[in-house]
Each structure stands twice: as structure tokens, then as C-alpha cells.
Motif scaffolding. Structure first.
Motif, PDB file in Angstrom:
ATOM      1  N   PRO A  38      52.861  52.437  49.151  1.00 20.03           N
ATOM      2  CA  PRO A  38      54.358  52.684  48.498  1.00 20.03           C
ATOM      3  C   PRO A  38      55.260  51.621  48.783  1.00 20.03           C
ATOM      4  O   PRO A  38      55.982  51.479  47.777  1.00 20.03           O
ATOM      5  CB  PRO A  38      54.816  53.974  49.180  1.00 20.03           C
ATOM      6  N   GLN A  39      55.254  51.070  49.896  1.00 16.97           N
ATOM      7  CA  GLN A  39      56.264  49.988  50.235  1.00 16.97           C
ATOM      8  C   GLN A  39      56.191  48.875  49.344  1.00 16.97           C
ATOM      9  O   GLN A  39      57.100  48.229  49.047  1.00 16.97           O
ATOM     10  CB  GLN A  39      56.021  49.491  51.760  1.00 16.97           C
ATOM     11  N   LEU A  40      54.995  48.585  48.844  1.00 16.35           N
ATOM     12  CA  LEU A  40      54.643  47.601  48.047  1.00 16.35           C
ATOM     13  C   LEU A  40      55.494  47.815  46.609  1.00 16.35           C
ATOM     14  O   LEU A  40      56.063  46.948  45.999  1.00 16.35           O
ATOM     15  CB  LEU A  40      53.180  47.196  47.793  1.00 16.35           C
ATOM     16  N   GLY A  41      55.269  48.795  46.178  1.00 21.34           N
ATOM     17  CA  GLY A  41      56.105  49.289  44.976  1.00 21.34           C
ATOM     18  C   GLY A  41      57.270  49.285  45.013  1.00 21.34           C
ATOM     19  O   GLY A  41      58.007  48.729  44.215  1.00 21.34           O
ATOM     20  N   ARG A  42      57.898  49.726  46.217  1.00 22.15           N
ATOM     21  CA  ARG A  42      59.571  49.619  46.146  1.00 22.15           C
ATOM     22  C   ARG A  42      59.780  48.355  46.401  1.00 22.15           C
ATOM     23  O   ARG A  42      61.195  48.116  46.053  1.00 22.15           O
ATOM     24  CB  ARG A  42      59.637  50.589  47.737  1.00 22.15           C
ATOM     25  N   ALA A  43      59.203  47.475  47.023  1.00 21.02           N
ATOM     26  CA  ALA A  43      59.825  46.144  47.069  1.00 21.02           C
ATOM     27  C   ALA A  43      59.655  45.457  45.546  1.00 21.02           C
ATOM     28  O   ALA A  43      60.662  44.621  45.186  1.00 21.02           O
ATOM     29  CB  ALA A  43      58.649  45.194  48.010  1.00 21.02           C
ATOM     30  N   ALA A  99      61.868  39.992  49.343  1.00 12.17           N
ATOM     31  CA  ALA A  99      61.084  41.571  49.401  1.00 12.17           C
ATOM     32  C   ALA A  99      60.580  41.669  51.036  1.00 12.17           C
ATOM     33  O   ALA A  99      60.623  42.713  51.578  1.00 12.17           O
ATOM     34  CB  ALA A  99      59.755  41.231  48.937  1.00 12.17           C
ATOM     35  N   ILE A 100      60.497  40.475  51.850  1.00 20.54           N
ATOM     36  CA  ILE A 100      60.202  40.649  53.225  1.00 20.54           C
ATOM     37  C   ILE A 100      61.465  41.197  54.051  1.00 20.54           C
ATOM     38  O   ILE A 100      61.422  42.196  54.723  1.00 20.54           O
ATOM     39  CB  ILE A 100      59.852  39.048  53.698  1.00 20.54           C
ATOM     40  N   ASN A 101      62.520  40.549  53.597  1.00 24.26           N
ATOM     41  CA  ASN A 101      63.856  41.068  54.272  1.00 24.26           C
ATOM     42  C   ASN A 101      64.094  42.423  54.102  1.00 24.26           C
ATOM     43  O   ASN A 101      64.394  43.490  54.883  1.00 24.26           O
ATOM     44  CB  ASN A 101      65.093  40.112  53.783  1.00 24.26           C
ATOM     45  N   TYR A 102      63.810  42.953  52.759  1.00 20.57           N
ATOM     46  CA  TYR A 102      63.954  44.250  52.116  1.00 20.57           C
ATOM     47  C   TYR A 102      63.415  45.117  52.879  1.00 20.57           C
ATOM     48  O   TYR A 102      63.766  46.370  53.413  1.00 20.57           O
ATOM     49  CB  TYR A 102      63.892  44.315  51.011  1.00 20.57           C
ATOM     50  N   LEU A 103      61.929  44.978  53.051  1.00 19.81           N
ATOM     51  CA  LEU A 103      60.970  45.857  53.759  1.00 19.81           C
ATOM     52  C   LEU A 103      61.373  45.920  55.446  1.00 19.81           C
ATOM     53  O   LEU A 103      61.316  46.833  56.053  1.00 19.81           O
ATOM     54  CB  LEU A 103      59.742  45.385  53.464  1.00 19.81           C
TER      55      LEU A 103
END
Length: 404
Positions: free
Chosen positions: A367-372, A396-400
Motif C-alpha cells: 500500500p505504501q508504494l501506491g500512496r507514494a 517519495a522517500i521523504n514522504y514515506l
């Protein structure tokens, strides 16, 4: 009356009639093509009616297809273009208020024309340009009048869809409907519930695509015909408002249903129900739902990059068309399209990064991949991030990490 120069479409079809007449039968151009020629409008299908029975027609040509043989219709393909040729007939016993229970082939043109819906459609044209008019169709054309052939009560009892055809022709041609014909519609409106929704759908949409939709809507409302259409009964006030607001027809079917959904103030769920009840295609339902959301944004001056992106070029044009018809738009369509054109991306696939790139950088699938990816899509659309692979990967890395 005689037409001095026949349109090319009739000239091309003449060998069909010549062949039939050479065998001793009668044959004429009939229907909408004759009406539209007299009105100076473009011709669509050229239909031929003949005294020859179907088997007699087939014996005269090398290539035919039985497109409606039980009703006397044969498609003749000998000259490249297919021409539907139908035997003169009478009909009786309309138990389903749409199709005749029995058809009888006859040799009389007048008997055949007598079964047709409106006088302006009951004209026949000979190859020499002569018009045959048994029911004063020429007079009605000149008066811009739609009048049932014979007794309107009988015509609508035979085929209830003719009531929708009447309001459709009024809209397309800017014709008034004869008072007796209007009275027949009023008396038989309830029979519309006997007709397949798909057929009503076609006529209703054509009415709102016509250049003079108010001409059809006036009778559609005054006769109460609207209340026998799926889900329309609660919206009498909105329809009456449209009668005054619609000065011209809509551009396409999506615009028609978007107009109604916006005028009725329907939610996305209600749009789905309405269009399902009207037996609409799933793609149309989805498009209308998107366009209605854009109409609301236009009407409330809340058009932003994300709305423009979600709506897309074609539906943006439709949404603004509808908002303009409803007097709710201060936007120029060109400006909205320019706003769409200026976006960095026009679909998620245009992102300069993929799920594979993110996984290669150590982000686990899930799910985290899709959210990113959703986060990156919106940030790029709204101009918060440049659509560059390295920039997006870092974001994307900062967001996650922030969400962890």
C-alpha cells in the motif's frame, strides 16, 4: 410539386428504382430523405418503397440481404452502397404498442404511406422529381408543422415511440406540433412505459441535440410525457427552467446527461442510478460523473490544476458548455483548455518515475508504494514538484519517512 434537380444521393440510387420499374413494379424514394431534401437539409439514408414483394425484389438483383424480411425489407447491394428497399405494406394489432402483430404486403403506395407516423414523413418521390403527397405533408412542411397521419390517437396507440419522435422532430426542425397531435400525446403518454428504455433514450437525446430544444421540451412537459420517462417525474421545475435557458442544443450525448445531472443537482451516486435506469453504457456514466464535478468547480470558481487534470480536455469542454448553458460559467473554454495543456503531465503514466524505480530504491511493494505514487502524481500536477526522476525519488522517500 416537382424537384428540378435531385440530390446526388438519389441519383446514385436511381439504378435500383430503374431495375424495379423495368420489371413492371412501382418504386419510390420515401421517408426522411424526401423530407430533408425539401427542407434543404443534408440527406442521410435513402430508403426505397416498392410494390414488388420481397421475393420479387430479390429475383431482380444479384446481391441482397434480408435485413427485415418479415416486414418486407431487403438490402440491395448491387451498386456498392446498400439500399434498403421495403415492400408496400399495411400493419395491424400492436399489442406491445410498438411493433405490429401482423404485416400484410400490398400493391398500393397510398395504403403504405397511410401507416406512417407524420405527414412530413409520408411523402414519396419519383425519379423524375415528382412528389406524391396524399396527406398534405407539403402543406405541413410549408407551415413548419408536425401532424400525425390520420387520427393521432390511433397512430400513438399503434406505436407509442412516435410521441417521442414528435418532440424530437420539433427540436430538430423548429416545427410546431399540431394541436390534435399534441392532444393525442397527452392522452397516450402513459403508453411510453410500454416502450424499451433504449428506444426512448435515443429519441430523448436527439431532442436535446436538436438546434431548437425548447420546441421539443415545451410539448414534452406540457403533455406530461416527461413523467413517463425513467426518474424524470421529480424534476418538473428543473425541466421547466431548462425550457427557458436552452437556446440551442447540446454538442453530444455526454453533454446532454451532464446538463441534466447538473440541473437536477445530482450526486455521483444519483448520476449512476439515473443513467443505469436509462440503460446507459458504463463509460458514459463515468464521463458524466467526472464532467458534473467539473461543472460544480466552474460554477463555484474553484477550478484548480487537480480538477483540470482529473477532468481532461474533452470533458472540460463539455463541463464548461453545460455551465454556460446554465448561466454558471465565467470561464472561456479556451482558457480552461490552456490550463490543462500547461500541466506537466496528463496521466499518471507520464510520471518520470515508476513503481519499479521505487522498489529498486528499497521501497517495499504494498500500500505504501501506491500512496507514494499518488502523492507524487498530485504534487507534479499542482506544480509542487518537477517531473524529474531524481526529484521524484527523493520526494517519495521523504514522504514515506514522514508517514512512518
Amino acid at each position: 410539386m416537382r424537384i428540378e434537380t435531385l440530390p446526388e444521393e438519389f441519383v446514385k440510387a436511381q439504378p435500383i428504382i430503374d431495375t424495379i420499374e423495368a420489371a413492371g413494379y412501382e418504386a419510390y424514394y420515401v421517408g426522411g430523405s424526401v423530407r430533408d431534401t425539401l427542407l434543404g437539409l443534408p440527406i442521410h439514408d435513402v430508403d426505397i418503397a416498392t410494390s414488388a414483394y420481397p421475393e420479387e425484389v430479390k429475383s431482380l438483383f444479384k446481391r441482397t440481404v434480408d435485413t427485415g424480411i418479415e416486414h418486407g425489407t431487403v438490402m440491395i447491394l448491387d451498386h456498392g452502397t446498400g439500399y434498403e428497399t421495403t415492400t408496400f405494406r399495411t400493419e395491424s394489432g400492436y399489442q406491445d404498442y410498438r411493433r405490429p402483430d401482423s404485416v400484410k404486403f400490398v400493391r398500393s403506395l397510398k395504403e403504405d404511406l397511410n401507416r406512417r407516423d407524420f405527414t412530413i414523413n409520408a411523402l414519396a418521390l419519383k425519379t423524375d422529381g415528382s412528389i406524391i403527397d396524399y396527406f398534405d405533408g407539403l402543406k405541413d412542411l410549408k407551415a413548419h408543422r408536425i401532424r400525425a397521419v390520420g387520427d393521432p390517437e390511433k397512430r400513438f396507440n399503434e406505436d407509442a415511440l412516435r410521441m417521442m419522435r414528435a418532440v424530437r422532430f420539433a427540436s430538430q426542425l423548429n416545427f410546431v406540433i399540431d394541436p390534435e397531435t399534441v392532444a393525442g400525446i397527452k392522452h397516450h403518454g402513459g403508453l411510453l412505459t410500454k416502450i424499451a428504455v433504449e428506444r426512448i433514450h435515443v429519441e430523448f437525446v436527439k431532442m436535446l441535440l436538436g438546434q431548437w430544444p425548447a420546441m421539443g421540451l415545451d410539448v414534452f412537459m406540457e403533455t406530461g410525457l416527461y413523467q413517463y420517462c425513467p426518474d424524470f417525474k421529480p424534476y418538473q421545475a428543473q425541466f421547466n427552467q431548462l425550457r427557458t435557458e436552452l437556446k440551442s442544443g447540446m454538442s453530444n450525448e455526454t453533454a446532454v446527461w451532464t446538463l441534466l445531472a447538473a440541473a437536477f443537482n445530482l450526486s455521483s451516486k444519483q448520476v449512476n442510478q439515473l443513467l443505469k435506469d436509462w440503460k446507459s453504457a458504463n463509460q458514459l456514466i463515468e464521463d458524466v460523473q467526472v464532467a458534473v464535478k467539473a461543472v460544480h468547480g466552474i460554477a463555484t470558481h474553484s477550478v484548480d490544476a487537480w480538477l483540470v487534470y482529473q477532468t481532461g480536455n474533452e470533458l472540460l469542454s463539455i463541463a464548461n458548455e453545460v455551465a454556460q448553458k446554465l448561466g454558471q460559467s465565467s470561464y472561456e473554454t479556451a482558457a480552461l483548455l490552456d490550463q490543462y495543456g500547461a500541466l506537466q503531465i496528463h496521466s499518471k503514466k507520464a510520471l518520470a518515475i515508476t513503481g519499479q524505480d521505487l522498489m529498486a530504491a528499497g521501497i517495499k511493494p504494498g500500500p505504501q508504494l501506491g500512496r507514494a505514487l499518488n502523492f507524487l502524481e498530485r504534487q507534479v500536477v499542482e506544480g509542487q514538484l518537477d517531473n524529474q526522476n531524481k526529484t521524484l525519488l527523493e520526494a517519495a522517500i521523504n514522504y514515506l519517512n514522514e508517514k512512518a
